[in-house]
Scaffold this active site. Structure first.
Site, PDB file in Angstrom:
ATOM      1  N   GLU A 151       0.684  -1.255  -0.141  1.00  0.00           N
ATOM      2  CA  GLU A 151      -0.182   0.151  -0.503  1.00  0.00           C
ATOM      3  C   GLU A 151       0.608   1.445  -0.274  1.00  0.00           C
ATOM      4  O   GLU A 151       2.077   1.296   0.436  1.00  0.00           O
ATOM      5  CB  GLU A 151      -0.847   0.167   1.222  1.00  0.00           C
ATOM      6  CG  GLU A 151      -0.366  -0.024   2.340  1.00  0.00           C
ATOM      7  CD  GLU A 151       0.493   1.373   3.258  1.00  0.00           C
ATOM      8  OE1 GLU A 151      -0.532   1.896   2.463  1.00  0.00           O
ATOM      9  OE2 GLU A 151       0.940   1.320   4.524  1.00  0.00           O
ATOM     10  N   PHE A 152       0.734   2.267  -0.650  1.00  0.00           N
ATOM     11  CA  PHE A 152       1.095   3.442  -0.514  1.00  0.00           C
ATOM     12  C   PHE A 152       0.082   4.963  -0.438  1.00  0.00           C
ATOM     13  O   PHE A 152       0.016   5.675  -0.780  1.00  0.00           O
ATOM     14  CB  PHE A 152       1.663   4.038  -2.077  1.00  0.00           C
ATOM     15  CG  PHE A 152       2.286   3.024  -2.638  1.00  0.00           C
ATOM     16  CD1 PHE A 152       3.813   2.900  -1.851  1.00  0.00           C
ATOM     17  CD2 PHE A 152       2.110   1.886  -3.376  1.00  0.00           C
ATOM     18  CE1 PHE A 152       4.775   1.695  -2.484  1.00  0.00           C
ATOM     19  CE2 PHE A 152       3.038   0.576  -4.053  1.00  0.00           C
ATOM     20  CZ  PHE A 152       4.385   0.603  -3.775  1.00  0.00           C
ATOM     21  N   ARG A 154      -1.320   8.265   1.930  1.00  0.00           N
ATOM     22  CA  ARG A 154      -0.834   8.960   3.021  1.00  0.00           C
ATOM     23  C   ARG A 154      -1.699   9.089   3.610  1.00  0.00           C
ATOM     24  O   ARG A 154      -3.305   9.499   3.694  1.00  0.00           O
ATOM     25  CB  ARG A 154      -0.633  10.007   1.815  1.00  0.00           C
ATOM     26  CG  ARG A 154       0.960  10.126   1.117  1.00  0.00           C
ATOM     27  CD  ARG A 154       0.683  11.222   0.286  1.00  0.00           C
ATOM     28  NE  ARG A 154      -0.543  10.806  -0.760  1.00  0.00           N
ATOM     29  CZ  ARG A 154      -0.975  12.503  -1.564  1.00  0.00           C
ATOM     30  NH1 ARG A 154      -0.127  13.784  -1.200  1.00  0.00           N
ATOM     31  NH2 ARG A 154      -2.143  12.152  -2.012  1.00  0.00           N
ATOM     32  N   LYS A 204       8.200  -0.881  -1.361  1.00  0.00           N
ATOM     33  CA  LYS A 204       7.532   0.123  -0.364  1.00  0.00           C
ATOM     34  C   LYS A 204       8.868   0.620   0.365  1.00  0.00           C
ATOM     35  O   LYS A 204       8.628   2.128   1.187  1.00  0.00           O
ATOM     36  CB  LYS A 204       6.188  -1.061   0.718  1.00  0.00           C
ATOM     37  CG  LYS A 204       5.380  -0.055   1.871  1.00  0.00           C
ATOM     38  CD  LYS A 204       5.210   0.989   0.986  1.00  0.00           C
ATOM     39  CE  LYS A 204       4.641   1.845   2.792  1.00  0.00           C
ATOM     40  NZ  LYS A 204       3.846   1.774   3.628  1.00  0.00           N
ATOM     41  N   GLY A 257       8.475  11.780  10.819  1.00  0.00           N
ATOM     42  CA  GLY A 257       7.737  10.578  12.290  1.00  0.00           C
ATOM     43  C   GLY A 257       6.876  10.431  11.903  1.00  0.00           C
ATOM     44  O   GLY A 257       6.564   9.841  10.244  1.00  0.00           O
ATOM     45  N   CYS A 260       5.128   5.535   9.773  1.00  0.00           N
ATOM     46  CA  CYS A 260       6.015   4.473   8.617  1.00  0.00           C
ATOM     47  C   CYS A 260       6.811   4.741   8.286  1.00  0.00           C
ATOM     48  O   CYS A 260       7.702   4.318   8.137  1.00  0.00           O
ATOM     49  CB  CYS A 260       5.143   4.786   7.551  1.00  0.00           C
ATOM     50  SG  CYS A 260       2.559   4.345   7.806  1.00  0.00           S
TER      51      CYS A 260
END
Length: 430
Positions: A151-152, A154, A204, A257, A260
């Protein structure tokens, strides 16, 4: 297609709602019974812009439902996604205990063919580990394929990323797995990158570590700019116009921070170490990131001539805007360090006030930025919420004991703020 997702946190719930929106039937399960009960009642366990409407629409259309066991997931979906946490180990690697447990539960529930997809962020070669687990615990008559689909998403823009991804990566070992995943993602207008499973697992960690590198690089450049009397904003603008570099993640501040980047950089370093490669560059990324917050705390202490007994307004505590997530928040780290130096904190965050009390029990939690600034000798901008750009700065100055703003995110324009009567300090700007 009927699809199941095991793990209904940020990744699982957003992914499930997005797939349901694109026409699939989804069952999202989680072992947290309270979370599932809340979802069935229409209550989301976290804030993410646009997710509330997406989940409710999926439920109304009967394309999104919720369950509590891996057995339900296997019975429902021909494809089962694993979206459980992979927290950091003390050595910096990824703890795969949740992934292993789910794999065993899936295997024990199999009766016929299923495609199991690892979507949790896992180290390379986890696919082989999962394949062995599924083979060991599955009944002889079961048939299972394994794939990787990192997964990407945000946080703060996860719904947009899920509905309109910039790429979809699938790691497969046979044509059947590829065909099923192509069918799942057919309604999405995005480039499809098809690789082997190991390459997909690496993409990832490699991506997030590179983005963390860009942040640390511009923070190091910001320190040079500040010492030279130059502006890191101008330097970054000049760099970013080069299409080989780009503007994204070239904003100096107090460092990265969240749940991830710190974990993924440490995990990628651990992966390299386990493979016999010394990835010293990643250790430098981590060091520069630590120093960015250290320098900011030192800057606050220097401006106030010490923090003991000083009243400080801390504006923004989530690790980034448009989320209520405080995990690994640099803003919280800075606030704690200032408290340790003797400061009295008054805090305000647009979304996370309810959670701040447990992380900063000594702070006064306020309902507005103006309340937080009342009597403060300094106001810190620690998270770049748009709300802070639009403050009534005349009102803010009128309630402060001393009109000093120290901007850890370079959110404001120095000339405009100084014109309102403030002393203004930022990062990497003269």
């Amino acid at each position: 297609m009927d699809i199941s997702i095991i793990g209904s946190g940020h990744v699982g719930l957003v992914t499930g709602a997005a797939l349901a929106h694109r026409g699939h039937r989804l069952l999202c399960v989680d072992s947290d019974l309270k979370k599932i009960q809340g979802l069935r009642e229409g209550k989301l366990p976290f804030f993410e812009p646009g997710l509330d409407a997406l989940v409710h629409a999926g439920c109304r259309s009967d394309r999104l439902s919720f369950g509590t066991s891996a057995a339900e997931a296997v019975a429902f979906g021909r494809v089962v996604f694993i979206c459980v946490p992979t927290p950091a180990t003390p050595e910096g690697g990824a703890d795969l205990a949740f992934v292993d447990a789910v794999a065993r539960d899936i295997a024990r529930s199999l009766t016929d063919y299923r495609l199991v997809v690892e979507k949790s962020t896992v180290p390379v070669n986890t696919g082989e580990r999962l394949r062995a687990t599924l083979s060991e615990f599955a009944p002889p008559e079961a048939e299972v394929d394994l794939a990787s689909n990192p997964e990407f998403l945000r946080e703060g823009a996860a719904v947009e990323d899920a509905l309109r991804p910039d790429r979809v990566v699938i790691g497969v070992s046979n044509a059947r797995s590829e065909r099923l995943l192509r069918e799942i993602y057919a309604p999405f207008d995005a480039p499809l990158v098809v690789t082997d499973i190991r390459s997909a697992e690496l993409i990832k960690h490699a991506s997030n570590s590179f983005l963390a590198l860009k942040i640390s690089y511009i923070n190091a450049v910001g320190e040079i700019c500040e010492r030279a009397g130059a502006s890191v904003m101008d330097v970054a603008r000049g760099m970013g116009l080069d299409p080989r570099i780009g503007h994204a993640f070239l904003r100096a501040g107090i460092g990265y921070g969240g749940s991830c980047f710190p974990k993924d950089v440490a995990a990628f370093n651990a992966i390299a170490r386990d493979l016999g490669y010394d990835f010293g560059l990643l250790r430098e990324v981590e060091r520069i990131n630590r120093e960015a917050r250290d320098r900011f705390v030192a800057k606050v202490a220097a401006e106030l001539r010490g923090c003991e007994g000083r009243v400080i307004a801390a504006l923004g505590l989530t690790f980034k805007p448009n989320t209520d997530d405080l995990r690994e928040s640099v803003s919280v780290t800075v606030a704690r360090r200032l408290e340790a130096l003797g400061a009295s904190l008054r805090t305000y965050d647009p979304r996370a006030n309810g959670h701040v009390r447990t992380l900063l029990p000594g702070a006064t939690v306020c309902s507005t930025a103006y309340e937080a600034a009342r009597g403060a000798e300094c106001a810190l901008i620690l998270t770049e919420w748009d709300e802070f750009r639009r403050l009534d700065f005349d009102r803010l100055r009128s309630v402060m004991a001393h009109p000093l703003i120290i901007d850890g995110r370079n959110l404001l324009e120095p000339e405009q703020i100084r014109a309102r009567g403030f002393t203004y300090r930022s990062v990497g700007r003269p």
